[in-house]
Design an enzyme around this catalytic site. Structure first.
Site, PDB file in Angstrom:
ATOM      1  N   TYR A  97       0.834  -1.209   0.000  1.00  0.00           N
ATOM      2  CA  TYR A  97       0.000   0.000   0.000  1.00  0.00           C
ATOM      3  C   TYR A  97       0.874   1.268   0.000  1.00  0.00           C
ATOM      4  O   TYR A  97       0.630   2.208  -0.755  1.00  0.00           O
ATOM      5  CB  TYR A  97      -0.874  -0.083   1.254  1.00  0.00           C
ATOM      6  N   LYS A 116       1.081   4.194  -2.794  1.00  0.00           N
ATOM      7  CA  LYS A 116       0.639   5.541  -2.429  1.00  0.00           C
ATOM      8  C   LYS A 116       1.729   6.589  -2.672  1.00  0.00           C
ATOM      9  O   LYS A 116       1.433   7.702  -3.100  1.00  0.00           O
ATOM     10  CB  LYS A 116       0.174   5.564  -0.971  1.00  0.00           C
TER      11      LYS A 116
HETATM   12  P1  NAI Z   1     -13.479   2.228   1.021  1.00  0.00           P
HETATM   13  O1  NAI Z   1     -13.077   0.800   1.060  1.00  0.00           O
HETATM   14  O2  NAI Z   1     -14.769   2.621   1.662  1.00  0.00           O
HETATM   15  O3  NAI Z   1     -13.516   2.769  -0.486  1.00  0.00           O
HETATM   16  C1  NAI Z   1     -12.744   2.264  -1.537  1.00  0.00           C
HETATM   17  C2  NAI Z   1     -13.679   1.969  -2.688  1.00  0.00           C
HETATM   18  O4  NAI Z   1     -12.908   1.584  -3.836  1.00  0.00           O
HETATM   19  C3  NAI Z   1     -14.640   0.817  -2.381  1.00  0.00           C
HETATM   20  O5  NAI Z   1     -15.975   1.241  -2.526  1.00  0.00           O
HETATM   21  C4  NAI Z   1     -14.232  -0.259  -3.385  1.00  0.00           C
HETATM   22  O6  NAI Z   1     -15.331  -1.041  -3.846  1.00  0.00           O
HETATM   23  C5  NAI Z   1     -13.632   0.573  -4.508  1.00  0.00           C
HETATM   24  N1  NAI Z   1     -12.736  -0.225  -5.361  1.00  0.00           N
HETATM   25  C6  NAI Z   1     -11.796  -1.119  -4.968  1.00  0.00           C
HETATM   26  N2  NAI Z   1     -11.187  -1.666  -6.025  1.00  0.00           N
HETATM   27  C7  NAI Z   1     -11.718  -1.085  -7.132  1.00  0.00           C
HETATM   28  C8  NAI Z   1     -11.476  -1.216  -8.527  1.00  0.00           C
HETATM   29  N3  NAI Z   1     -10.564  -2.064  -8.993  1.00  0.00           N
HETATM   30  N4  NAI Z   1     -12.204  -0.461  -9.387  1.00  0.00           N
HETATM   31  C9  NAI Z   1     -13.152   0.396  -8.916  1.00  0.00           C
HETATM   32  N5  NAI Z   1     -13.423   0.554  -7.598  1.00  0.00           N
HETATM   33  C10 NAI Z   1     -12.722  -0.174  -6.717  1.00  0.00           C
HETATM   34  O7  NAI Z   1     -12.266   3.037   1.682  1.00  0.00           O
HETATM   35  P2  NAI Z   1     -12.003   4.617   1.846  1.00  0.00           P
HETATM   36  O8  NAI Z   1     -11.420   4.785   3.182  1.00  0.00           O
HETATM   37  O9  NAI Z   1     -13.164   5.414   1.454  1.00  0.00           O
HETATM   38  O10 NAI Z   1     -10.800   4.822   0.800  1.00  0.00           O
HETATM   39  C11 NAI Z   1     -10.819   5.730  -0.280  1.00  0.00           C
HETATM   40  C12 NAI Z   1      -9.393   6.041  -0.671  1.00  0.00           C
HETATM   41  O11 NAI Z   1      -8.752   6.758   0.383  1.00  0.00           O
HETATM   42  C13 NAI Z   1      -8.532   4.812  -0.935  1.00  0.00           C
HETATM   43  O12 NAI Z   1      -7.672   5.066  -2.028  1.00  0.00           O
HETATM   44  C14 NAI Z   1      -7.736   4.681   0.326  1.00  0.00           C
HETATM   45  O13 NAI Z   1      -6.534   3.984   0.128  1.00  0.00           O
HETATM   46  C15 NAI Z   1      -7.530   6.127   0.691  1.00  0.00           C
HETATM   47  N6  NAI Z   1      -7.178   6.351   2.079  1.00  0.00           N
HETATM   48  C16 NAI Z   1      -8.087   6.164   3.074  1.00  0.00           C
HETATM   49  C17 NAI Z   1      -7.722   6.392   4.384  1.00  0.00           C
HETATM   50  C18 NAI Z   1      -8.692   6.276   5.492  1.00  0.00           C
HETATM   51  O14 NAI Z   1      -8.311   6.627   6.629  1.00  0.00           O
HETATM   52  N7  NAI Z   1      -9.914   5.810   5.262  1.00  0.00           N
HETATM   53  C19 NAI Z   1      -6.342   6.741   4.750  1.00  0.00           C
HETATM   54  C20 NAI Z   1      -5.480   6.974   3.611  1.00  0.00           C
HETATM   55  C21 NAI Z   1      -5.893   6.757   2.347  1.00  0.00           C
END
Ligand code: NAI
Length: 311
Positions: free
Chosen positions: A164, A168
């Site tokens: 990851y 990132k």
């Molecule tokens: P989340 O798991 O709720 O959202 C990620 C979404 O991406 C999911 O709805 C999933 O179905 C979708 N997804 C996964 N693989 C996919 C693909 N191949 N094609 C299309 N969609 C796909 O998690 P969250 O927290 O909302 O994460 C959003 C972004 O923020 C991510 O990139 C995550 O790495 C980043 N992030 C989140 C943090 C946090 O504290 N929640 C911290 C740092 C980064």
């Protein structure tokens, strides 16, 4: 001053839940036509669902305009089709928020090569593919706002997240070159490092912290970074109502005399070479070389400059 997104078409990847859903809802509320992309899989990237469709229904129920897209960011032809569909329906694509993500955490000792590769593929290659699919359209329009989603793990490291973190920080690197190549075409590219209580963090945060890190608190930073007056090449952190910037910085070069340029000479000067003094954040790689050149001219006199400072 109200910031709106009227006449803008926005794609948000991974917008079926978590942060992406919040971005999509707010963009639509402020007038954008939104492509809600989401494969709808589990946290580790397996399976499918109609998560994107549900968010579109929410947007439409609130009077907004959206279309769902259930494709995977890892498939370039599907990203091209997503952009073509948006253009056919709404005439362009102005904003792309690369947000889709998965987790496959393990210590590096236990991480399989497949889990390393898969996480890089979704975050880094997926963001590069979605961006590539929009790039020509944004150049032709002379308008584009792109946001990459990094993470504190990428910028600073975190135990158990080698795959990851590598992806990132790669996204921050992608931002840095694309903002240079896009500048002439009014394409601005930024990086966001969010912290939010979502399914990605549900087993990491205690319940109280989960509430404190409501993803709505990240929305102001994300939407500003894709707005008309956005900066470019910014790295912004956001979570729980706190907002900050981050940079990739360098200090002044330490010039070693010819006889000191040995491993032992380097070791003897390591304290000064690694000191966090006079830090600055070059806007491009050539600025780093330029800074070295300028310092070298100062130290050795004008004639000592090398013929090429690239590298
Ligand atoms: P989340 O798991 O709720 O959202 C990620 C979404 O991406 C999911 O709805 C999933 O179905 C979708 N997804 C996964 N693989 C996919 C693909 N191949 N094609 C299309 N969609 C796909 O998690 P969250 O927290 O909302 O994460 C959003 C972004 O923020 C991510 O990139 C995550 O790495 C980043 N992030 C989140 C943090 C946090 O504290 N929640 C911290 C740092 C980064």
């Amino acid at each position: 001053m109200t910031i709106d997104f009227k006449d803008k078409v926005a794609i948000v990847t991974g917008a079926g839940g978590g942060l992406g859903r919040e971005y999509a809802l707010e963009l639509a509320k402020r007038g954008a036509k939104v492509v809600v992309n989401d494969l709808g899989g589990t946290r580790d990237g397996t399976g499918h669902s109609d998560a994107a469709l549900k968010v579109v229904e929410e947007i439409e129920a609130a009077g907004g305009t959206a279309m769902s897209n259930g494709s995977s960011v890892t498939e370039y032809d599907q990203m091209e089709k997503m952009v073509a569909d948006a253009k056919q329906k709404w005439g362009g694509v102005h904003i792309l928020i690369n947000n889709a993500g998965v987790l496959r955490d393990k210590t590096y000792a236990k991480m399989s090569p497949e889990d390393f590769e898969f996480v890089l593929k979704v975050h880094l290659t997926g963001s590069a593919f979605a961006t590539k699919a929009c790039w020509e359209t944004m150049r032709e329009q002379a308008y584009g706002r792109i946001l990459m989603t990094a993470s504190s793990t990428g910028l600073f490291g975190n135990f158990g997240q080698a795959n990851y973190g590598a992806a990132k920080l790669g996204l921050a690197g992608l931002t840095k070159t694309l903002q240079l190549e896009g500048a002439k075409y009014n394409i601005r590219v930024n990086t966001l490092s969010p912290v939010a209580g979502t399914r990605m963090t549900e087993d990491l945060f205690p319940e109280e912290a989960f509430k404190l890190f409501d993803p709505v608190n990240v929305v102001p930073a994300a939407l500003f970074l894709v707005s008309e007056d956005s900066p470019t090449n910014a790295i912004v952190g956001a979570g729980a109502g706190g907002y900050h910037s981050a940079w990739v910085m360098m200090n002044d070069a330490v010039w070693l005399k010819e006889e000191e340029r040995t491993v032992e000479g380097f070791a003897a000067n390591w304290e000064e070479i690694s000191a966090q003094n006079n830090l600055r954040a070059p806007n491009s790689g050539s600025e780093q070389s330029g800074a070295i050149l300028t310092a070298m001219q100062k130290v050795l006199g004008k004639d000592a400059a090398p013929s090429s400072a690239r590298g």
